[in-house]
Design an enzyme around this catalytic site. Structure first.
Site, PDB file in Angstrom:
ATOM      1  N   HIS A 402      33.148  19.493  56.927  1.00 57.20           N
ATOM      2  CA  HIS A 402      34.081  18.447  56.519  1.00 57.20           C
ATOM      3  C   HIS A 402      33.796  17.122  57.220  1.00 57.20           C
ATOM      4  O   HIS A 402      33.752  16.056  56.587  1.00 57.20           O
ATOM      5  CB  HIS A 402      35.519  18.901  56.805  1.00 57.20           C
ATOM      6  CG  HIS A 402      36.553  17.892  56.428  1.00 57.20           C
ATOM      7  ND1 HIS A 402      37.027  16.933  57.313  1.00 57.20           N
ATOM      8  CD2 HIS A 402      37.190  17.674  55.260  1.00 57.20           C
ATOM      9  CE1 HIS A 402      37.916  16.176  56.695  1.00 57.20           C
ATOM     10  NE2 HIS A 402      38.040  16.605  55.452  1.00 57.20           N
ATOM     11  N   ARG A 494      37.073  -7.266  42.582  1.00 61.86           N
ATOM     12  CA  ARG A 494      38.411  -7.171  42.005  1.00 61.86           C
ATOM     13  C   ARG A 494      39.431  -7.736  43.002  1.00 61.86           C
ATOM     14  O   ARG A 494      39.680  -7.117  44.027  1.00 61.86           O
ATOM     15  CB  ARG A 494      38.763  -5.713  41.713  1.00 61.86           C
ATOM     16  CG  ARG A 494      37.764  -4.957  40.857  1.00 61.86           C
ATOM     17  CD  ARG A 494      38.160  -3.484  40.802  1.00 61.86           C
ATOM     18  NE  ARG A 494      37.323  -2.670  39.965  1.00 61.86           N
ATOM     19  CZ  ARG A 494      36.243  -2.019  40.386  1.00 61.86           C
ATOM     20  NH1 ARG A 494      35.881  -2.119  41.664  1.00 61.86           N
ATOM     21  NH2 ARG A 494      35.541  -1.273  39.561  1.00 61.86           N
ATOM     22  N   GLU A 637      35.951  -6.834  27.297  1.00 59.20           N
ATOM     23  CA  GLU A 637      36.693  -5.576  27.365  1.00 59.20           C
ATOM     24  C   GLU A 637      37.403  -5.241  26.054  1.00 59.20           C
ATOM     25  O   GLU A 637      37.914  -4.141  25.898  1.00 59.20           O
ATOM     26  CB  GLU A 637      37.757  -5.667  28.471  1.00 59.20           C
ATOM     27  CG  GLU A 637      37.187  -5.948  29.847  1.00 59.20           C
ATOM     28  CD  GLU A 637      38.242  -6.423  30.812  1.00 59.20           C
ATOM     29  OE1 GLU A 637      38.602  -5.655  31.719  1.00 59.20           O
ATOM     30  OE2 GLU A 637      38.710  -7.568  30.659  1.00 59.20           O
ATOM     31  N   GLY A 659      33.255  -4.804  30.648  1.00 55.84           N
ATOM     32  CA  GLY A 659      34.152  -3.880  31.334  1.00 55.84           C
ATOM     33  C   GLY A 659      34.283  -2.650  30.449  1.00 55.84           C
ATOM     34  O   GLY A 659      35.186  -2.558  29.613  1.00 55.84           O
ATOM     35  N   THR A 660      33.351  -1.727  30.622  1.00 58.89           N
ATOM     36  CA  THR A 660      33.254  -0.624  29.655  1.00 58.89           C
ATOM     37  C   THR A 660      34.449   0.316  29.686  1.00 58.89           C
ATOM     38  O   THR A 660      34.774   0.938  28.667  1.00 58.89           O
ATOM     39  CB  THR A 660      31.965   0.187  29.890  1.00 58.89           C
ATOM     40  OG1 THR A 660      31.887   0.557  31.279  1.00 58.89           O
ATOM     41  CG2 THR A 660      30.746  -0.629  29.519  1.00 58.89           C
ATOM     42  N   ASN A 661      35.117   0.437  30.831  1.00 56.37           N
ATOM     43  CA  ASN A 661      36.260   1.347  30.888  1.00 56.37           C
ATOM     44  C   ASN A 661      37.290   0.973  29.825  1.00 56.37           C
ATOM     45  O   ASN A 661      37.827   1.827  29.116  1.00 56.37           O
ATOM     46  CB  ASN A 661      36.908   1.308  32.270  1.00 56.37           C
ATOM     47  CG  ASN A 661      35.960   1.748  33.367  1.00 56.37           C
ATOM     48  OD1 ASN A 661      34.855   2.205  33.087  1.00 56.37           O
ATOM     49  ND2 ASN A 661      36.372   1.618  34.603  1.00 56.37           N
ATOM     50  N   ASP A 662      37.587  -0.328  29.711  1.00 61.67           N
ATOM     51  CA  ASP A 662      38.546  -0.782  28.709  1.00 61.67           C
ATOM     52  C   ASP A 662      37.906  -0.908  27.335  1.00 61.67           C
ATOM     53  O   ASP A 662      38.531  -0.582  26.320  1.00 61.67           O
ATOM     54  CB  ASP A 662      39.153  -2.123  29.122  1.00 61.67           C
ATOM     55  CG  ASP A 662      40.280  -1.957  30.131  1.00 61.67           C
ATOM     56  OD1 ASP A 662      40.863  -0.859  30.174  1.00 61.67           O
ATOM     57  OD2 ASP A 662      40.564  -2.907  30.872  1.00 61.67           O
ATOM     58  N   CYS A 709      29.853  -4.128  34.388  1.00 65.55           N
ATOM     59  CA  CYS A 709      30.440  -3.779  35.681  1.00 65.55           C
ATOM     60  C   CYS A 709      31.407  -2.607  35.573  1.00 65.55           C
ATOM     61  O   CYS A 709      32.046  -2.233  36.549  1.00 65.55           O
ATOM     62  CB  CYS A 709      31.148  -4.978  36.301  1.00 65.55           C
ATOM     63  SG  CYS A 709      32.429  -5.708  35.273  1.00 65.55           S
TER      64      CYS A 709
END
Length: 760
Positions: A402, A494, A637, A659-662, A709
């Site tokens: 750990h 960010r 986005e 902004g590929t997530n959105d 990004c």
């Protein structure tokens, strides 16, 4: 769409099922599919857990308690954790879920199989989030009632203090994280351990295997200092071995759980593995690494001549290669003081500080910023203290314990397996830790300077690419680590993480006349990152915090209640309607530009029409910004920003970043946080790729830098496609920069080679 069942068998599981079976479950299913020797298992899915929360009526009660929790308040964290865990433990599991779990167990061997019950949360063992030990594992479980109890206790562990703390610090929303449970035949191993298919620090093709007697829990937990074997995949032979004194071993305890016993005298100093066993393990590891395409951290067990693979996860901590040296205890090393202790270097770096010896997690309250944490072995409850210290030293453990894993992820120097740190070192003693060489020096000293006369072959030459490889940064404290990757700049900083960390909304500062305090915090945070990347572009995204995040902060009492904040009042649309809030950000940018930081670029999020860019630009001009001589750009986005990309270019953007997530969720109408449709969230969906290709082509025609990004920028396969389609730059997470640069270089060489062949 077919509803996800409560139970899935390994042979039914694909890697794409990670949202339902978690990292462990998906990995086991994938390994079974390629023929690795994985013990029989089934998974109680994340959907079963979610149905349990909903049908028992405890879901809202749990999340209400977690919403306003300050995880840095240890007492509050422990209190809320106990309350929530009691709620989950005391809720009655729905009968039909109990019956399905019991039915699956009966299929294994008439309900008498001894199993290991392992948590598999949907936010652990992922490529970019690989902390170990956040949820519970229960070994040596026999019988239906014991199994059902263990499953529910795995669910309970999702709300342990360490797990809540981890999610908060890693940016995971508690509502979006579920937990699956792997029920796997327990291998009563004679010997077991952990294997890194490549060196976990340098990435060299050296398989590192740690082994001890009994169950592998002794190695994973760091309870024992294991044997260490190094197998060179290039020469296919064992090139190094360290046979440790293995004081204890963990074995099954009757019909339930495990116990720790003294290792028989004849085994304490005996080698655990033969060279043949090391080679067989290394070959299995190579199969797994080749299949996944990235080095793996694998748990294994051996019974007689049979090898079993119990778990595999990506290694996320590989760093640039370094030169490793050894020094005998008591000798001098360059300008460093006397060596007073030696162990195994587990996380590279050199740091000094005062020793604080921790015998129990309760002692961690004494640990302050900059201390050196010394303990027998860390555990997940110590993570908050581990974040504060300059370095970590343990008595026990190896490269896979750990302390080693967490230290590497935190970027904190660490030495493990010293055997006597808690006895040799004293509270308040000033020491220097070299986490690469595994040495502890007397006093606070600096590491020796690297000789300028060092031969050119001492370090690998940097990989140069035509496509810029940048890095994403969320917190100023990560700037140094981000810069150390050699990235060509910051493709996404960010600022909402800076603001959320203040605990007060921008409107609070405005209402209380504390605007200067807000501007100073923003200025200082951004400046820290700019200073780490002199002469390299740093693109700062203006505020993009959904209303539900502001609502939990001081000053957020008047935030609107939105059914879907992701589609609501956020990004540039909020700034344009809140000119005072936008003005605070612009003032920080103005001061940075005035201070000479001309590498600062500002990009606006959530734009859906060029008018929004034009309006934001005009406001900045009115506030005194020379908009014709600063770098302004947009996030892509929303599909509309792709369709109108030519209009954005005419409006004057200097760059655009996907902004590929959105973009993916807005293109496919898929909420990536919604478990019922998350499996349909496809970064490589043809519609998404077509939009990206269209925008890249337009930017190239007009000489506008086009980047990425989002999370897809950390995926080597996606980045390869982007380079092939002409993207100007990519920006990856800190731990992915190296492999992304390698993927970019490989693709660029392939393009050049193919062009040369066509012209030959």
């Amino acid at each position: 769409m077919k509803e996800m069942p409560n139970v899935l068998w390994l042979e039914e599981i694909k890697k794409e099922d990670i949202i339902s079976v978690g990292g462990k479950g998906a990995s086991l299913g994938e390994m079974a599919a390629i023929g690795l020797p994985v013990p029989r298992a089934f998974v109680v899915t994340a959907q079963a857990f979610r149905r349990f929360l909903v049908e028992t009526g405890i879901e809202d009660e749990i999340f209400r308690r977690l919403e306003r929790l300050d995880v840095d308040d240890t007492a509050a964290l422990e209190s809320v954790s106990r309350e929530v865990q009691d709620i989950v433990l005391n809720a009655a599991m729905p009968d039909y879920i109990r019956q399905e779990i019991a039915g699956a167990y009966a299929r294994m061997d008439g309900g008498e199989t001894v199993v290991a019950v392992r948590s598999s949360a949907t936010a652990e063992d992922l490529p970019d989030a690989s902390f170990a030990g956040q949820q519970e594992t229960f070994l040596n479980i026999v019988g239906e009632e014991a199994l059902l109890d263990a499953v529910q206790r795995c669910w309970v562990s999702l709300y342990g203090a360490r797990a809540i703390y981890y999610r908060a610090k890693q940016g995971f929303d508690d509502r979006s994280v579920n937990i699956a449970v792997v029920v796997q035949e327990l291998i009563r191993s004679e010997k077991a351990g952990v294997m890194f298919t490549s060196h976990p620090v340098t990435g060299e093709p050296l398989t590192i295997i740690e082994a001890s007697w009994g169950l592998g829990e002794a190695v994973v937990s760091g309870s024992v200092s294991p044997d260490n074997y190094v197998f060179d995949l290039r020469t296919e032979r064992v090139v190094d071995r360290l046979i440790a004194e293995k004081d204890i071993m963990i074995v099954p305890d009757g019909q339930h759980g495990t116990k720790t016993i003294k290792t028989p005298a004849e085994k304490r100093l005996a080698p655990v593995l033969s060279d043949e066993e090391v080679a067989r393990l290394a070959m299995l590891g190579k199969i797994a690494e080749d299949h996944y395409g990235v080095p793996q951290d694998i748990e294994w067990a051996i019974v007689g001549d049979e090898i079993y693979i119990l778990q595999s996860r990506p290694i996320t901590t590989i760093k640039q290669p370094g030169v490793r040296r050894t020094t005998e205890t008591g000798k001098k090393s360059g300008s460093l003081g006397a060596v007073i202790l030696q162990g195994q270097g587990a996380s590279p770096g050199v740091a000094s500080g005062q020793v604080v010896i921790v015998h129990d997690v309760k002692d961690t309250s004494a640990v302050k910023e900059g201390d050196i944490l010394v303990t027998t072995m860390t555990n997940p409850d110590m993570v908050p203290a581990m974040r504060r210290v300059n370095a970590i030293i343990t008595d026990e453990g190896g490269m896979t314990c750990h302390a080693a894993i967490v230290s590497r992820e935190l970027g904190t120097p660490a030495i493990v397996g010293t055997k006597k740190a808690t006895k040799t070192l004293k509270n308040g003693q000033m020491v220097t830790v070299d986490g690469e060489k595994g040495l502890v020096y007397e006093g606070a000293v600096e590491p020796p300077a690297v000789s300028r006369a060092a031969p050119a072959t001492a370090a690998a030459a940097p990989i140069i690419t035509g496509t810029l490889v940048k890095v994403n940064v969320s917190l100023p404290e990560a700037a140094a680590r981000a810069a150390a990757t050699g990235a060509d700049g910051v493709g996404l900083l960010r600022i909402e993480h800076l603001i959320l960390g203040l605990g007060k909304t921008p409107s609070w500062y405005i209402e209380h006349g504390a605007e200067e305090e807000f501007i100073t915090e923003l200025y200082t945070g951004i400046k820290t990152v700019l200073d780490a990347f002199p002469g390299k572009p740093v693109w700062v995204r203006t505020l993009d915090a959904p209303t539900d995040e502001f609502r939990n902060m001081e000053g957020g009492e008047e935030e609107p209640i939105e059914h879907n904040p992701m589609l609501g009042w956020r990004g540039i649309r909020r700034d344009l309607e809140s000119p005072d809030q936008f003005g605070l950000q612009v003032e920080a940018f103005k001061r940075l530009w005035a201070a000479g930081y001309d590498n600062l670029g500002v990009m606006f999020p959530m734009v859906n029409h060029p008018d929004e860019f034009t309006r934001a630009r005009a406001i900045m001009k009115d506030l005194g910004v020379d908009v014709d001589n600063v770098t302004l750009g947009i996030m892509i986005e929303i599909p509309s920003s792709v369709v109108l990309i030519e209009d954005f270019i005419r409006a004057g953007i200097r760059f655009a970043s996907f902004g590929t997530n959105d973009l993916i969720q807005y293109t496919l109408a898929i909420d990536r946080n919604n478990e019922h449709v998350a499996e349909m969230y496809q970064p490589e969906h043809p519609a998404v790729l077509r939009l990206i290709d269209y925008a890249i082509s337009a930017c190239r025609r007009h000489g506008v830098e086009c980047s990425i990004c989002g999370q897809a920028g950390s995926d080597p396969r996606m980045v390869t496609w982007l380079v092939e389609h002409g993207i100007s730059s990519v920006s990856a997470n800190i731990d992915a920069v190296r492999r992304i640069r390698e993927a970019v270089a490989r693709k660029e060489k392939q393009i050049l080679l193919e062009a040369a062949r066509r012209n030959a």
